[in-house]
Design a protein around this motif. Structure first.
Motif, PDB file in Angstrom:
ATOM      1  N   THR A 107      48.820  39.446  31.270  1.00  0.00           N
ATOM      2  CA  THR A 107      48.064  40.529  31.894  1.00  0.00           C
ATOM      3  C   THR A 107      48.657  40.816  33.261  1.00  0.00           C
ATOM      4  O   THR A 107      49.426  40.031  33.816  1.00  0.00           O
ATOM      5  CB  THR A 107      46.581  40.163  32.065  1.00  0.00           C
ATOM      6  OG1 THR A 107      46.473  39.101  33.031  1.00  0.00           O
ATOM      7  CG2 THR A 107      45.971  39.719  30.750  1.00  0.00           C
ATOM      8  N   ASN A 138      34.478  39.702  35.889  1.00  0.00           N
ATOM      9  CA  ASN A 138      34.692  40.692  34.831  1.00  0.00           C
ATOM     10  C   ASN A 138      35.238  40.015  33.577  1.00  0.00           C
ATOM     11  O   ASN A 138      36.359  40.285  33.133  1.00  0.00           O
ATOM     12  CB  ASN A 138      35.648  41.789  35.322  1.00  0.00           C
ATOM     13  CG  ASN A 138      35.126  42.491  36.562  1.00  0.00           C
ATOM     14  OD1 ASN A 138      33.935  42.836  36.631  1.00  0.00           O
ATOM     15  ND2 ASN A 138      35.998  42.696  37.543  1.00  0.00           N
ATOM     16  N   TYR A 139      34.435  39.129  33.042  1.00  0.00           N
ATOM     17  CA  TYR A 139      34.848  38.383  31.862  1.00  0.00           C
ATOM     18  C   TYR A 139      35.161  39.324  30.700  1.00  0.00           C
ATOM     19  O   TYR A 139      34.390  40.234  30.385  1.00  0.00           O
ATOM     20  CB  TYR A 139      33.751  37.400  31.473  1.00  0.00           C
ATOM     21  CG  TYR A 139      33.925  36.806  30.104  1.00  0.00           C
ATOM     22  CD1 TYR A 139      34.879  35.829  29.868  1.00  0.00           C
ATOM     23  CD2 TYR A 139      33.125  37.224  29.025  1.00  0.00           C
ATOM     24  CE1 TYR A 139      35.044  35.281  28.606  1.00  0.00           C
ATOM     25  CE2 TYR A 139      33.282  36.679  27.767  1.00  0.00           C
ATOM     26  CZ  TYR A 139      34.250  35.706  27.563  1.00  0.00           C
ATOM     27  OH  TYR A 139      34.408  35.172  26.303  1.00  0.00           O
ATOM     28  N   ASP A 140      36.304  39.102  30.065  1.00  0.00           N
ATOM     29  CA  ASP A 140      36.749  39.933  28.951  1.00  0.00           C
ATOM     30  C   ASP A 140      36.909  39.049  27.714  1.00  0.00           C
ATOM     31  O   ASP A 140      37.801  38.192  27.673  1.00  0.00           O
ATOM     32  CB  ASP A 140      38.083  40.599  29.304  1.00  0.00           C
ATOM     33  CG  ASP A 140      38.547  41.583  28.245  1.00  0.00           C
ATOM     34  OD1 ASP A 140      38.005  41.567  27.121  1.00  0.00           O
ATOM     35  OD2 ASP A 140      39.476  42.369  28.532  1.00  0.00           O
ATOM     36  N   SER A 196      38.206  39.570  25.029  1.00  0.00           N
ATOM     37  CA  SER A 196      39.456  39.785  24.302  1.00  0.00           C
ATOM     38  C   SER A 196      40.619  39.004  24.906  1.00  0.00           C
ATOM     39  O   SER A 196      41.684  38.903  24.303  1.00  0.00           O
ATOM     40  CB  SER A 196      39.813  41.274  24.268  1.00  0.00           C
ATOM     41  OG  SER A 196      40.127  41.751  25.572  1.00  0.00           O
TER      42      SER A 196
END
Length: 252
Positions: A112, A141-143, A145
């Motif tokens: 990322t 901002n936990y994602d 994916s």
């Protein structure tokens, strides 16, 4: 996280000190207002407020509402003070006076734009502990994916409440892999602490006591060391072996 009760005691003592200081200040303003009135001067707003406070007391004794001090906040930064590191991370068996938790973290988000996140958290145990604050402040901002590979170097292992929360997070968020390397084991003799360590381990958390090389790595990576090497204390290796043996017995 040893000596958490000391923080509450210090806070209570500080509130009493502040209350006493306020009492002296308001009494001083009252006296000044009375002198000004005797001289035909207009009393200041502070003196008027002081007189009102005195008048509110039926027997004439000054009553001041104690000031409510705010809890210590979580401190977040890039580099730890070297003196704080040497004291807080020293892996002694009895950790009297070490009433904070320092949590150094590395977060690898894979391919990322953010890349590798690095820093540290420090708490005073009056509000959120550093372990709980990490998930709020460091990865807000936990994602789901993404794949999170997280490494902590902490001055002491989590308390039972934090251990339970960590276990819950790891069970709910399968894409988070957490490794915790602790300088000391916090109150490891307590049954609830041992249960918390087992719960984290069962949830997939890798737990290990910091080796001498881990202290040097943390010093180089997270401390304002001015390029000075860390001189490890004499019993560092012996204390590591002691704690690691205790942890192995708990997790077996």
């Amino acid at each position: 996280m040893a000596d958490k009760g000391n923080s509450l005691t210090r806070r209570k003592e500080r509130k009493e000190e502040v209350s006493a200081e306020l009492t002296k200040d308001v009494q001083k303003m009252k006296d000044e207002g009375e002198r000004a009135a005797d001289n035909g001067e207009v009393p200041s707003a502070e003196a008027a407020a002081s007189d009102a406070a005195v008048a509110s007391s039926q027997d004439g004794d000054l009553q001041v509402e104690p000031m409510e001090l705010p809890p210590f906040e979580i401190i977040q930064g890039d580099r730890i003070d070297p003196f704080a590191f040497k004291f807080q991370f020293k892996n002694v068996e009895y950790s009297s006076g070490r009433n904070k938790t320092f949590l150094c973290y590395l977060v690898d988000l894979g391919n990322t734009a953010d890349g590798l996140l690095k820093g540290y958290l420090e708490d005073e145990h009056m509000g959120s502990h550093a372990e709980e604050a990490f998930f709020i402040q460091c990865i807000p901002n936990y994602d789901p994916s993404l794949r999170y590979t997280i490494t902590w170097y902490v001055s002491s292992s989590p308390c039972s409440a934090c251990a339970a929360k960590i276990a819950e997070v790891l069970k709910a968020r399968k894409n988070i892999k957490l490794s915790i390397f602790a300088a000391r084991l916090f109150e490891w003799e307590e049954t609830e602490i041992q249960a918390g360590l087992k719960a984290m381990h069962d949830a997939g958390c890798k737990l290990r006591v910091m080796k001498p090389l881990d202290f040097s790595y943390t010093w180089d990576t997270f401390v304002e060391n001015e390029e000075e090497p860390l001189n490890l204390w004499e019993d560092c290796k012996e204390n590591y072996e002691y704690y690691q043996e205790k942890l192995a017995d708990i997790l077996q």
